[in-house]
Write an enzyme that holds these catalytic residues in place. Structure first.
Site, mmCIF file in Angstrom:
data_model
loop_
_atom_site.group_PDB
_atom_site.id
_atom_site.type_symbol
_atom_site.label_atom_id
_atom_site.label_comp_id
_atom_site.label_asym_id
_atom_site.label_seq_id
_atom_site.Cartn_x
_atom_site.Cartn_y
_atom_site.Cartn_z
ATOM 1 N N ASN A 6 0.624 -1.340 0.028
ATOM 2 C CA ASN A 6 0.028 0.023 0.174
ATOM 3 C C ASN A 6 0.873 1.105 -0.116
ATOM 4 O OD1 ASN A 6 -1.992 1.912 0.407
ATOM 5 N ND2 ASN A 6 -2.405 1.433 2.495
ATOM 6 N N TRP A 7 0.876 1.684 -1.217
ATOM 7 C CA TRP A 7 2.014 2.823 -1.464
ATOM 8 C C TRP A 7 1.386 4.071 -0.563
ATOM 9 C CZ3 TRP A 7 4.296 2.781 -6.824
ATOM 10 C CH2 TRP A 7 5.174 1.454 -6.888
ATOM 11 N N LYS A 8 -0.039 4.178 -0.467
ATOM 12 C CA LYS A 8 -0.532 5.548 0.123
ATOM 13 C C LYS A 8 -0.404 6.765 -0.726
ATOM 14 C CE LYS A 8 -0.227 3.419 4.524
ATOM 15 N NZ LYS A 8 -0.166 3.464 5.977
ATOM 16 N N HIS A 90 -9.760 1.810 4.269
ATOM 17 C CA HIS A 90 -8.451 1.847 4.924
ATOM 18 C C HIS A 90 -8.716 2.999 6.236
ATOM 19 C CE1 HIS A 90 -4.396 2.809 6.346
ATOM 20 N NE2 HIS A 90 -4.148 1.788 5.577
ATOM 21 N N GLU A 92 -7.098 5.289 7.300
ATOM 22 C CA GLU A 92 -6.795 6.706 6.907
ATOM 23 C C GLU A 92 -7.872 7.108 6.143
ATOM 24 O OE1 GLU A 92 -2.939 5.613 5.244
ATOM 25 O OE2 GLU A 92 -2.185 5.261 7.057
ATOM 26 N N GLU A 160 -6.091 -4.302 10.453
ATOM 27 C CA GLU A 160 -4.978 -3.314 10.573
ATOM 28 C C GLU A 160 -5.416 -2.621 11.923
ATOM 29 O OE1 GLU A 160 -2.489 -2.355 7.069
ATOM 30 O OE2 GLU A 160 -4.302 -1.117 7.093
ATOM 31 N N GLY A 166 1.905 2.599 10.801
ATOM 32 C CA GLY A 166 2.905 3.491 10.664
ATOM 33 C C GLY A 166 3.686 4.090 11.946
ATOM 34 N N SER A 202 2.909 -1.966 10.525
ATOM 35 C CA SER A 202 4.090 -1.857 10.815
ATOM 36 C C SER A 202 4.879 -3.503 10.636
ATOM 37 C CB SER A 202 4.426 -1.449 12.124
ATOM 38 O OG SER A 202 4.182 -0.082 12.511
ATOM 39 N N GLY A 223 2.513 -1.018 4.306
ATOM 40 C CA GLY A 223 2.775 0.481 4.003
ATOM 41 C C GLY A 223 4.052 0.753 3.776
ATOM 42 N N GLY A 224 4.622 1.260 4.980
ATOM 43 C CA GLY A 224 6.111 1.766 4.840
ATOM 44 C C GLY A 224 7.060 0.972 4.297
HETATM 45 P P1 PGA Z 1 2.296 0.457 7.825
HETATM 46 O O1 PGA Z 1 1.130 0.571 6.987
HETATM 47 O O2 PGA Z 1 3.014 -0.784 7.242
HETATM 48 O O3 PGA Z 1 3.253 1.480 7.311
HETATM 49 O O4 PGA Z 1 2.095 0.267 9.067
HETATM 50 C C1 PGA Z 1 0.045 -0.402 6.757
HETATM 51 C C2 PGA Z 1 -1.201 0.289 6.100
HETATM 52 O O5 PGA Z 1 -1.564 1.246 6.558
HETATM 53 O O6 PGA Z 1 -1.685 -0.548 5.155
#
Ligand code: PGA
Length: 241
Positions: A6-8, A90, A92, A160, A166, A202, A223-224
Site C-alpha cells: 500500500n503505497w498510500k 482503510h 486513513e 489493521e 505507521g 508496521s 505500508g512503509g
Molecule cells: P504500515 O502501513 O505498514 O506503514 O504500518 C500499513 C497500512 O496502512 O496498510
C-alpha cells in the site's frame, strides 16, 4: 499467502516506476503480490508490472458507476487502467474522509460490478482496544462493511489495528491470533469460507516471519516497508517460507 503493498500517497513518479520494476526482479513461490498504487500512477506502474504476475490495485473508488463527482475515481476507470482489485475502508480513509462502513459496503458492491475484487480493511483504535472493545469494533465493521452478496473469492480482509499503522508498534502474536480467529469465525459463519485475512500495521522483514506463523494469518498489507524494494522482498520471502 498474499502480500500487498500500500503505497498510500507515495512516492514521486520516477521512484514509483523504479520501485515497480524492482518488484518484478523477484518472484516468490506460493505468494500473490498486489500493488495498491496511487490513482495517477496506475497506468505507468501497470506497464512495468506486465508479465510479472503482480496484481495492480486502486486505493479507493466511488460507490457510483459514473457522474458528477469531481475528483473521484470510478471502479470502471480503475478496471480500464489495469486494476483488478481495490482497497476499501482503510483507516486513513475512515479518519481523513469520514468514511463509514456503510459507504465501504456500497463501494464494494460497485467494485464487484466492475469485475474488481475488494480488500476491505478493519481495525480498532487504541482507545477502543484499551476499553476492551477491539473485538466488538472489528466484528461490527465487518458486519456492516462486507456486502453479503459478494462472492467469497472476490473478498480479502485486512486486519489493521489503527495504533499499529505507521507507528512501528506491532500487535503481539497473541493479539493477532485472537483477532484473526474472531474474523475467521465471522467470515465462515457468513459464508466467506475462502476469504483470506491479512495482517497490517508496521510489518517489516524482521517481524514478518513471526506474524505469518500466527494461525489464520494469510499474508500482510504493507505500508512503509513496501516503499523499499528490498524490505518488501524480505516480507514476501518470509511469506514464501
Ligand atoms: P504500515 O502501513 O505498514 O506503514 O504500518 C500499513 C497500512 O496502512 O496498510
Amino acid at each position: 499467502m498474499i502480500v500487498a503493498a500500500n503505497w498510500k500517497m507515495n512516492p514521486e513518479l520516477s521512484v514509483a516506476a523504479k520501485l515497480a520494476s524492482d518488484y518484478c526482479a523477484t518472484s516468490f513461490a506460493g505468494v500473490t503480490r498486489i500493488l495498491f498504487a496511487p490513482h495517477p500512477y496506475l497506468v505507468p506502474v501497470g506497464v512495468r508490472l506486465e508479465g510479472s504476475g503482480i496484481l495492480l490495485g486502486g486505493q479507493d473508488c466511488h460507490p457510483s458507476a459514473s457522474g458528477a463527482h469531481t475528483g473521484d475515481v470510478s471502479t470502471g476507470m480503475l478496471h480500464d487502467c489495469g486494476a483488478s482489485v481495490v482497497l476499501l475502508g482503510h483507516s486513513e480513509r475512515r479518519a481523513d474522509h469520514g468514511e463509514t462502513s456503510e459507504l465501504v459496503a456500497a463501494k464494494a458492491v460497485q467494485a464487484f460490478s466492475s469485475s474488481l475484487s475488494v480488500m476491505i480493511c478493519v481495525g480498532e483504535t487504541l482507545a477502543e482496544r484499551e476499553a476492551g472493545n477491539a473485538r466488538v469494533t472489528v466484528l461490527e465493521q465487518l458486519a456492516i462493511s462486507v456486502p453479503s452478496t459478494l462472492p467469497t473469492t472476490a473478498l480479502t480482509i485486512a486486519y489493521e489495528p489503527v495504533w499499529a499503522i505507521g507507528t512501528g508498534k506491532v500487535a503481539t502474536a497473541v493479539e493477532i491470533a485472537e483477532m484473526h480467529l474472531g474474523i475467521r469465525g465471522w467470515l465462515d459463519e457468513a459464508g466467506f469460507n475462502q476469504t483470506k485475512i491479512l495482517y497490517g500495521g508496521s510489518v517489516k522483514p524482521g517481524n514478518a516471519a513471526e506474524i505469518f506463523a500466527v494461525p489464520h494469518v494469510d499474508g500482510a498489507l504493507v505500508g512503509g516497508a513496501s516503499l523499499i524494494a528490498a524490505d518488501f522482498d524480505g516480507i514476501c520471502a518470509a511469506a514464501a517460507d
